[in-house]
Design an enzyme around this catalytic site. Structure first.
Site, PDB file in Angstrom:
ATOM      1  N   TRP A 186      32.645  44.725  43.773  1.00 22.22           N
ATOM      2  CA  TRP A 186      32.276  44.206  45.105  1.00 22.22           C
ATOM      3  C   TRP A 186      31.362  45.217  45.773  1.00 22.22           C
ATOM      4  O   TRP A 186      31.608  46.425  45.692  1.00 22.22           O
ATOM      5  CB  TRP A 186      33.562  44.028  45.918  1.00 22.22           C
ATOM      6  CG  TRP A 186      33.350  43.634  47.351  1.00 22.22           C
ATOM      7  CD1 TRP A 186      33.413  42.370  47.864  1.00 22.22           C
ATOM      8  CD2 TRP A 186      33.060  44.490  48.466  1.00 22.22           C
ATOM      9  NE1 TRP A 186      33.165  42.399  49.217  1.00 22.22           N
ATOM     10  CE2 TRP A 186      32.945  43.700  49.609  1.00 22.22           C
ATOM     11  CE3 TRP A 186      32.870  45.867  48.602  1.00 22.22           C
ATOM     12  CZ2 TRP A 186      32.656  44.214  50.870  1.00 22.22           C
ATOM     13  CZ3 TRP A 186      32.577  46.388  49.853  1.00 22.22           C
ATOM     14  CH2 TRP A 186      32.482  45.567  50.965  1.00 22.22           C
TER      15      TRP A 186
ATOM     16  N   SER B 234      36.118  48.006  39.161  1.00 20.66           N
ATOM     17  CA  SER B 234      36.598  47.764  40.509  1.00 20.66           C
ATOM     18  C   SER B 234      37.136  46.337  40.663  1.00 20.66           C
ATOM     19  O   SER B 234      38.054  45.949  39.945  1.00 20.66           O
ATOM     20  CB  SER B 234      35.479  48.066  41.507  1.00 20.66           C
ATOM     21  OG  SER B 234      35.964  48.136  42.824  1.00 20.66           O
ATOM     22  N   THR B 235      36.560  45.520  41.532  1.00 21.89           N
ATOM     23  CA  THR B 235      36.971  44.126  41.648  1.00 21.89           C
ATOM     24  C   THR B 235      36.810  43.403  40.318  1.00 21.89           C
ATOM     25  O   THR B 235      37.612  42.532  39.969  1.00 21.89           O
ATOM     26  CB  THR B 235      36.155  43.415  42.740  1.00 21.89           C
ATOM     27  OG1 THR B 235      36.395  44.060  43.989  1.00 21.89           O
ATOM     28  CG2 THR B 235      36.526  41.949  42.855  1.00 21.89           C
TER      29      THR B 235
ATOM     30  N   ALA C  93      37.934  52.109  37.099  1.00 26.19           N
ATOM     31  CA  ALA C  93      38.160  52.263  38.535  1.00 26.19           C
ATOM     32  C   ALA C  93      38.576  50.933  39.149  1.00 26.19           C
ATOM     33  O   ALA C  93      38.079  50.520  40.197  1.00 26.19           O
ATOM     34  CB  ALA C  93      36.904  52.806  39.213  1.00 26.19           C
TER      35      ALA C  93
ATOM     36  N   ASP D 132      38.590  59.200  43.143  1.00 25.72           N
ATOM     37  CA  ASP D 132      38.150  57.877  43.598  1.00 25.72           C
ATOM     38  C   ASP D 132      38.595  57.674  45.035  1.00 25.72           C
ATOM     39  O   ASP D 132      39.791  57.640  45.327  1.00 25.72           O
ATOM     40  CB  ASP D 132      38.750  56.803  42.689  1.00 25.72           C
ATOM     41  CG  ASP D 132      38.159  55.427  42.903  1.00 25.72           C
ATOM     42  OD1 ASP D 132      37.865  55.076  44.061  1.00 25.72           O
ATOM     43  OD2 ASP D 132      37.990  54.696  41.914  1.00 25.72           O
TER      44      ASP D 132
ATOM     45  N   HIS E 211      34.427  56.705  42.512  1.00 18.87           N
ATOM     46  CA  HIS E 211      34.605  55.286  42.214  1.00 18.87           C
ATOM     47  C   HIS E 211      33.426  54.729  41.415  1.00 18.87           C
ATOM     48  O   HIS E 211      33.616  53.949  40.482  1.00 18.87           O
ATOM     49  CB  HIS E 211      34.769  54.508  43.522  1.00 18.87           C
ATOM     50  CG  HIS E 211      35.105  53.072  43.320  1.00 18.87           C
ATOM     51  ND1 HIS E 211      36.298  52.658  42.768  1.00 18.87           N
ATOM     52  CD2 HIS E 211      34.398  51.935  43.590  1.00 18.87           C
ATOM     53  CE1 HIS E 211      36.322  51.337  42.702  1.00 18.87           C
ATOM     54  NE2 HIS E 211      35.183  50.875  43.195  1.00 18.87           N
TER      55      HIS E 211
END
Length: 274
Positions: free
Chosen positions: A29, A95-96, A120, A225, A254
């Site tokens: 994201w 991430s997302t 991450a 992160d 991150h």
């Protein structure tokens, strides 16, 4: 542009380069498939077929009003893999995108999948609850939504200039090019999709999804992160996975797939070749 149309009529843009074993990338994201440039070119040169799509409401995909939740994200990914008839694929999510991969595997099964890697990534759960007391307060994510609604352009400059890439750490050298590329990708997408997406990535509980996954899964996370705190994410995900391996990177931020692409790419290649 290559696109597919999902069952609910959403047009999804994707890239599909090369031949060989497919590697499918799911972005974070509020970015797009462009965030995987370093990885896609690296694995293309190493003989793999590389695929990445822009999540609904992100990048060049349709800016639809609804469906900005993990179930739809997973279903859209499944639609891309089915359209391309992929098999023996390696799914990599940042991430997302890591949450998207986990929900895809749990919701659609592993028949097309050989391995997975979570970089991450947001699972098991980002927001603080009784089950995850180490999570972040909901107010943190409410504040992100408020900043986005107040001035998205300014917000999308501040985040990569600071905690996303770790440029706010002492001695860090800010890369204006990385900040501008992050801003460019973010501003291509829909404010509505990004606003709703904050709820999707922060409040989705992936605990039961992780338990269902059986394919070898590499969990990669930096211990510095500032977006998805290490202690409440990677170690817990690795424990919940039936065949998970945790790899921790000292001092990595991150955005480590970009800031430390050489290291991340080499470790991913080693994992895929095992």
């Amino acid at each position: 542009m290559p696109t597919i149309t999902t069952e609910d009529g959403t047009e999804i843009f994707y890239k599909d380069w090369g031949s060989g074993q497919p590697i499918v990338f799911s972005h974070g994201w509020p970015l797009s498939s462009d965030d995987w440039d370093s990885q896609m070119l690296f694995f293309l040169r190493n003989g793999y077929r590389v695929i990445a799509h822009d999540r609904r409401g992100h990048g060049r995909s349709a800016q639809v009003s609804e469906g900005h939740d993990m179930d739809h994200y997973a279903d859209d990914l499944a639609a891309v893999t089915a359209h391309l008839d992929l098999s023996d694929a390696v799914h990599i999510g940042h991430s997302t995108g890591g949450g998207e991969v986990v929900r895809y595997l749990a919701r659609h099964g592993e028949s097309r999948v050989a391995k997975a890697a979570l970089l991450a990534a947001v699972p098991p759960l980002m927001v603080r609850t009784d089950a995850y007391p180490g999570g972040l307060p909901k107010s943190v994510f409410d504040d992100l939504q408020n900043q986005l609604a107040a001035n998205r352009s300014e917000f999308y400059r501040a985040l990569p200039s600071g905690p996303f890439y770790g440029f706010n750490r002492p001695g860090a050298e800010l890369s204006e090019a990385l900040v501008q590329n992050w801003w460019r990708q973010g501003m291509m997408g829909s404010a509505k999709a990004h606003y709703d997406g904050i709820v999707a990535f922060s409040q989705t509980d992936f605990t039961e999804d992780l338990k269902k996954i059986t394919v070898p899964t590499l969990v990669m996370h930096g211990d510095d992160d500032q977006i998805v705190p290490y202690e409440n994410s990677a170690p817990l995900s690795a424990e919940l996975l039936r065949n998970g391996t945790l790899k921790t990177y000292t001092g990595f931020p991150h955005g480590m797939p970009t800031t430390h692409a050489e290291t991340i790419n080499a470790d991913l290649l080693e994992f895929i070749r095992q």
